[in-house]
Design a protein around this motif. Structure first.
Motif, mmCIF file in Angstrom:
data_model
loop_
_atom_site.group_PDB
_atom_site.id
_atom_site.type_symbol
_atom_site.label_atom_id
_atom_site.label_comp_id
_atom_site.label_asym_id
_atom_site.label_seq_id
_atom_site.Cartn_x
_atom_site.Cartn_y
_atom_site.Cartn_z
ATOM 1 N N VAL A 64 1.312 -0.782 6.119
ATOM 2 C CA VAL A 64 2.598 -0.987 5.452
ATOM 3 C C VAL A 64 2.497 -2.145 4.461
ATOM 4 O O VAL A 64 2.949 -2.041 3.315
ATOM 5 N N LEU A 65 1.890 -3.253 4.873
ATOM 6 C CA LEU A 65 1.782 -4.419 3.999
ATOM 7 C C LEU A 65 0.914 -4.147 2.774
ATOM 8 O O LEU A 65 1.158 -4.707 1.701
ATOM 9 N N SER A 66 -0.098 -3.300 2.920
ATOM 10 C CA SER A 66 -1.041 -3.045 1.829
ATOM 11 C C SER A 66 -0.673 -1.827 0.987
ATOM 12 O O SER A 66 -1.394 -1.503 0.044
ATOM 13 N N SER A 67 0.413 -1.161 1.300
ATOM 14 C CA SER A 67 0.732 0.110 0.644
ATOM 15 C C SER A 67 1.143 -0.051 -0.808
ATOM 16 O O SER A 67 0.983 0.875 -1.600
ATOM 17 N N GLY A 68 1.689 -1.209 -1.177
ATOM 18 C CA GLY A 68 2.192 -1.361 -2.531
ATOM 19 C C GLY A 68 3.538 -0.703 -2.748
ATOM 20 O O GLY A 68 3.978 -0.559 -3.887
ATOM 21 N N LYS A 69 4.205 -0.315 -1.683
ATOM 22 C CA LYS A 69 5.521 0.310 -1.741
ATOM 23 C C LYS A 69 6.571 -0.608 -1.118
ATOM 24 O O LYS A 69 6.250 -1.487 -0.327
ATOM 25 N N ALA A 70 7.832 -0.362 -1.471
ATOM 26 C CA ALA A 70 8.929 -1.139 -0.894
ATOM 27 C C ALA A 70 9.011 -0.881 0.603
ATOM 28 O O ALA A 70 8.765 0.231 1.072
ATOM 29 N N ILE A 71 9.376 -1.909 1.351
ATOM 30 C CA ILE A 71 9.363 -1.860 2.818
ATOM 31 C C ILE A 71 10.790 -1.904 3.343
ATOM 32 O O ILE A 71 11.637 -2.642 2.828
ATOM 33 N N ASN A 72 11.038 -1.114 4.372
ATOM 34 C CA ASN A 72 12.302 -1.188 5.104
ATOM 35 C C ASN A 72 12.257 -2.450 5.971
ATOM 36 O O ASN A 72 11.644 -2.454 7.037
ATOM 37 N N ILE A 73 12.886 -3.511 5.499
ATOM 38 C CA ILE A 73 12.725 -4.831 6.112
ATOM 39 C C ILE A 73 13.194 -4.836 7.564
ATOM 40 O O ILE A 73 12.500 -5.355 8.455
ATOM 41 N N ASP A 74 14.349 -4.259 7.842
ATOM 42 C CA ASP A 74 14.874 -4.285 9.211
ATOM 43 C C ASP A 74 13.966 -3.523 10.168
ATOM 44 O O ASP A 74 13.667 -3.993 11.272
ATOM 45 N N GLY A 75 13.521 -2.339 9.751
ATOM 46 C CA GLY A 75 12.614 -1.563 10.595
ATOM 47 C C GLY A 75 11.282 -2.264 10.785
ATOM 48 O O GLY A 75 10.708 -2.260 11.879
ATOM 49 N N PHE A 76 10.785 -2.882 9.715
ATOM 50 C CA PHE A 76 9.502 -3.584 9.788
ATOM 51 C C PHE A 76 9.602 -4.804 10.699
ATOM 52 O O PHE A 76 8.684 -5.085 11.479
ATOM 53 N N ARG A 77 10.716 -5.540 10.626
ATOM 54 C CA ARG A 77 10.900 -6.704 11.495
ATOM 55 C C ARG A 77 10.897 -6.290 12.969
ATOM 56 O O ARG A 77 10.267 -6.939 13.805
ATOM 57 N N GLY A 78 11.589 -5.202 13.276
ATOM 58 C CA GLY A 78 11.614 -4.729 14.660
ATOM 59 C C GLY A 78 10.247 -4.286 15.141
ATOM 60 O O GLY A 78 9.866 -4.543 16.294
ATOM 61 N N TYR A 79 9.474 -3.646 14.270
ATOM 62 C CA TYR A 79 8.137 -3.174 14.650
ATOM 63 C C TYR A 79 7.188 -4.359 14.870
ATOM 64 O O TYR A 79 6.366 -4.344 15.800
ATOM 65 N N CYS A 80 7.304 -5.386 14.033
ATOM 66 C CA CYS A 80 6.470 -6.584 14.212
ATOM 67 C C CYS A 80 6.815 -7.291 15.517
ATOM 68 O O CYS A 80 5.922 -7.769 16.234
ATOM 69 N N LYS A 81 8.095 -7.363 15.833
ATOM 70 C CA LYS A 81 8.510 -7.994 17.084
ATOM 71 C C LYS A 81 7.985 -7.215 18.285
ATOM 72 O O LYS A 81 7.494 -7.803 19.253
ATOM 73 N N CYS A 123 8.260 -10.705 3.119
ATOM 74 C CA CYS A 123 8.450 -9.485 2.320
ATOM 75 C C CYS A 123 9.846 -9.463 1.692
ATOM 76 O O CYS A 123 10.012 -9.030 0.543
ATOM 77 N N LYS A 124 10.841 -9.925 2.432
ATOM 78 C CA LYS A 124 12.216 -9.960 1.918
ATOM 79 C C LYS A 124 12.341 -10.952 0.771
ATOM 80 O O LYS A 124 13.118 -10.736 -0.180
ATOM 81 N N HIS A 125 11.570 -12.043 0.821
ATOM 82 C CA HIS A 125 11.603 -13.050 -0.250
ATOM 83 C C HIS A 125 11.177 -12.436 -1.583
ATOM 84 O O HIS A 125 11.719 -12.778 -2.633
ATOM 85 N N PHE A 126 10.199 -11.514 -1.549
ATOM 86 C CA PHE A 126 9.736 -10.843 -2.763
ATOM 87 C C PHE A 126 10.439 -9.490 -2.893
ATOM 88 O O PHE A 126 9.788 -8.441 -2.978
ATOM 89 N N SER A 127 11.747 -9.502 -2.900
ATOM 90 C CA SER A 127 12.500 -8.236 -2.920
ATOM 91 C C SER A 127 12.289 -7.465 -4.210
ATOM 92 O O SER A 127 12.376 -6.240 -4.234
ATOM 93 N N CYS A 128 11.963 -8.178 -5.304
ATOM 94 C CA CYS A 128 11.778 -7.497 -6.590
ATOM 95 C C CYS A 128 10.413 -6.812 -6.683
ATOM 96 O O CYS A 128 10.228 -5.911 -7.513
ATOM 97 N N LEU A 129 9.457 -7.224 -5.838
ATOM 98 C CA LEU A 129 8.104 -6.657 -5.883
ATOM 99 C C LEU A 129 7.624 -6.381 -4.461
ATOM 100 O O LEU A 129 7.840 -7.199 -3.568
ATOM 101 N N PRO A 130 6.957 -5.250 -4.237
ATOM 102 C CA PRO A 130 6.369 -4.998 -2.906
ATOM 103 C C PRO A 130 5.265 -6.002 -2.614
ATOM 104 O O PRO A 130 4.498 -6.381 -3.503
ATOM 105 N N ILE A 131 5.180 -6.440 -1.374
ATOM 106 C CA ILE A 131 4.206 -7.461 -0.998
ATOM 107 C C ILE A 131 2.777 -6.964 -1.197
ATOM 108 O O ILE A 131 1.860 -7.752 -1.442
ATOM 109 N N GLY A 132 2.555 -5.644 -1.142
ATOM 110 C CA GLY A 132 1.209 -5.101 -1.263
ATOM 111 C C GLY A 132 0.573 -5.308 -2.614
ATOM 112 O O GLY A 132 -0.659 -5.398 -2.725
ATOM 113 N N ILE A 133 1.383 -5.387 -3.692
ATOM 114 C CA ILE A 133 0.798 -5.569 -5.027
ATOM 115 C C ILE A 133 0.597 -7.050 -5.347
ATOM 116 O O ILE A 133 0.088 -7.382 -6.418
#
Length: 378
Positions: free
Chosen positions: A223-240, A270-280
């Motif tokens: 997910v982090l390396s995909s270069g696509k926008a991330i569903n922040i809430d779902g990702f936070r729950g999965y990391c937890k 990831c939420k901090h960089f809302s304008c750009l996906p973290i992967g790029i």
């Protein structure tokens, strides 16, 4: 090596151009390179110089258009991040300053105050693959005595198990794991780590690590390396959920700072960089330049002097990263959904998920609309 990678050109909400290969050297423009050791004073000096240049940037006039610039200092590794954030130790989290002995206390970690200004330096997604792989390998090496570090007779147990794991990886998967390369660190690189997590079931058989934990790590890293926008809430729950799985199975092994940063603070960064996906925003292009540097210096430069040698290296880099030349090269689809786990796809915001969400919103609006309203024309 100091480099710059252009990522996006937009006006308002209209995207004019996107970098098709943000993790490639095709658009990785060299600013300068120096033969110097990465000491604390040197890194801070370079950081100050770059920040001063960024502040002094002026608007670019392109005919009838004016272009402003927004730069992010994310092409750095953990060592540089530790230095520029004034973190006391590499084993300490540079976001919340948690020590290794505290990182398995999840209730404390999720409520601990953080330094939000550190979010601007990103996640170093390439090194996250390698550090996550090494974390699981070290757990595997210590399974016989279940302690964070080996002391006394446990050192022999760890060495025996390490040799066995290395042999199994080489025989069954053709991977060289944790083998020292003279002058180049170890064989643990990005490609090895990707293969390690892609064949997670075989990896679990060799390392004796819980297969669900390895798959959870693989999903997060994809997910982090995909270069696509991330569903922040779902990702936070999965990391937890992954952090809880880690602590449940291996409470005796202190979570490394890089893994802690990914699982505890990854969603917020990831939420901090809302304008750009973290992967790029990966440092992968800068790391790939190191390999280009060695090849270019050996095969495509004059050997008549250091000045001529360095001049040829810089010219080669400027040619290979020229935007117009790179634009003419064949385009490759780096985001291959077929190679991603379904769990990873569910945590991304793709065109299909956007359309699905819009349809769901439209259905909700239709259901909330009152019925049998009088015709306004009547």
């Amino acid at each position: 090596m100091t480099s710059l990678v252009p990522l996006k050109l937009e006006t308002g909400n209209v995207v004019i151009w996107n970098n098709p290969n943000p993790s490639s050297t095709f658009y990785c423009r060299p600013i300068k390179f120096q033969f110097a050791k990465e000491t604390t004073d040197f890194v801070k000096q370079e950081q100050s110089a770059m920040e001063e240049e960024i502040r002094n940037l002026t608007i670019s006039n392109c005919g009838n258009f004016e272009v402003t610039h927004e730069l992010h200092m994310t092409m750095i590794d953990g060592k540089v991040t530790t230095i520029i954030t004034d973190t006391p130790s590499a084993a300490t989290c540079n976001v919340c300053l948690a020590k290794p002995s505290e990182m398995n206390n999840l209730s404390l970690m999720f409520s601990r105050p953080v330094r939000e200004d550190v979010y601007q330096y990103g996640l170093s997604t390439l090194h996250m693959w390698i550090r996550s792989m090494e974390c699981l390998l070290h757990i595997s090496y210590n399974l016989d005595f279940e302690m964070w570090c080996a002391r006394g007779d446990n050192k022999n147990l760890k060495k025996f198990r390490k040799d066995m794991v290395q042999s199994e990886f080489k025989q069954q998967m053709g991977l060289l794991i944790d083998v020292v390369k003279q002058g180049f660190g170890t064989t643990n690189d990005g490609n090895t780590a990707r293969r390690f997590f892609r064949d997670y079931q075989k990896t679990a058989e060799i390392t004796k690590i819980d297969v669900d934990l390895i798959k959870h790590f693989a999903v997060i890293l994809q997910v982090l390396s995909s270069g696509k926008a991330i569903n922040i809430d779902g990702f936070r729950g999965y990391c937890k959920e992954t952090a809880e799985l880690f602590v449940h199975h291996y409470p005796w092994y202190n979570m490394p700072s890089s893994v802690h940063k990914m699982l505890i603070h990854g969603a917020d960064i990831c939420k901090h960089f809302s304008c750009l996906p973290i992967g790029i925003l990966s440092e992968e292009a800068g790391e790939a330049r190191n390999k280009d540097f060695r090849n270019t210096r050996e095969r495509h430069t004059r050997k008549t002097g250091r000045l001529q040698n360095n001049e040829d290296i810089m010219h080669n880099f400027l040619i290979s990263s020229d935007p117009y030349i790179s634009h003419l090269k064949p385009k490759y689809n780096i985001f291959k959904t077929s190679s991603m786990f379904p769990e990873a796809m569910q945590l991304l915001i793709t065109e299909e998920t956007k359309e699905f969400e819009e349809e769901e919103e439209q259905i909700e609006v239709d259901q909330e609309a009152p019925e049998n309203l009088p015709d306004p024309l009547e």
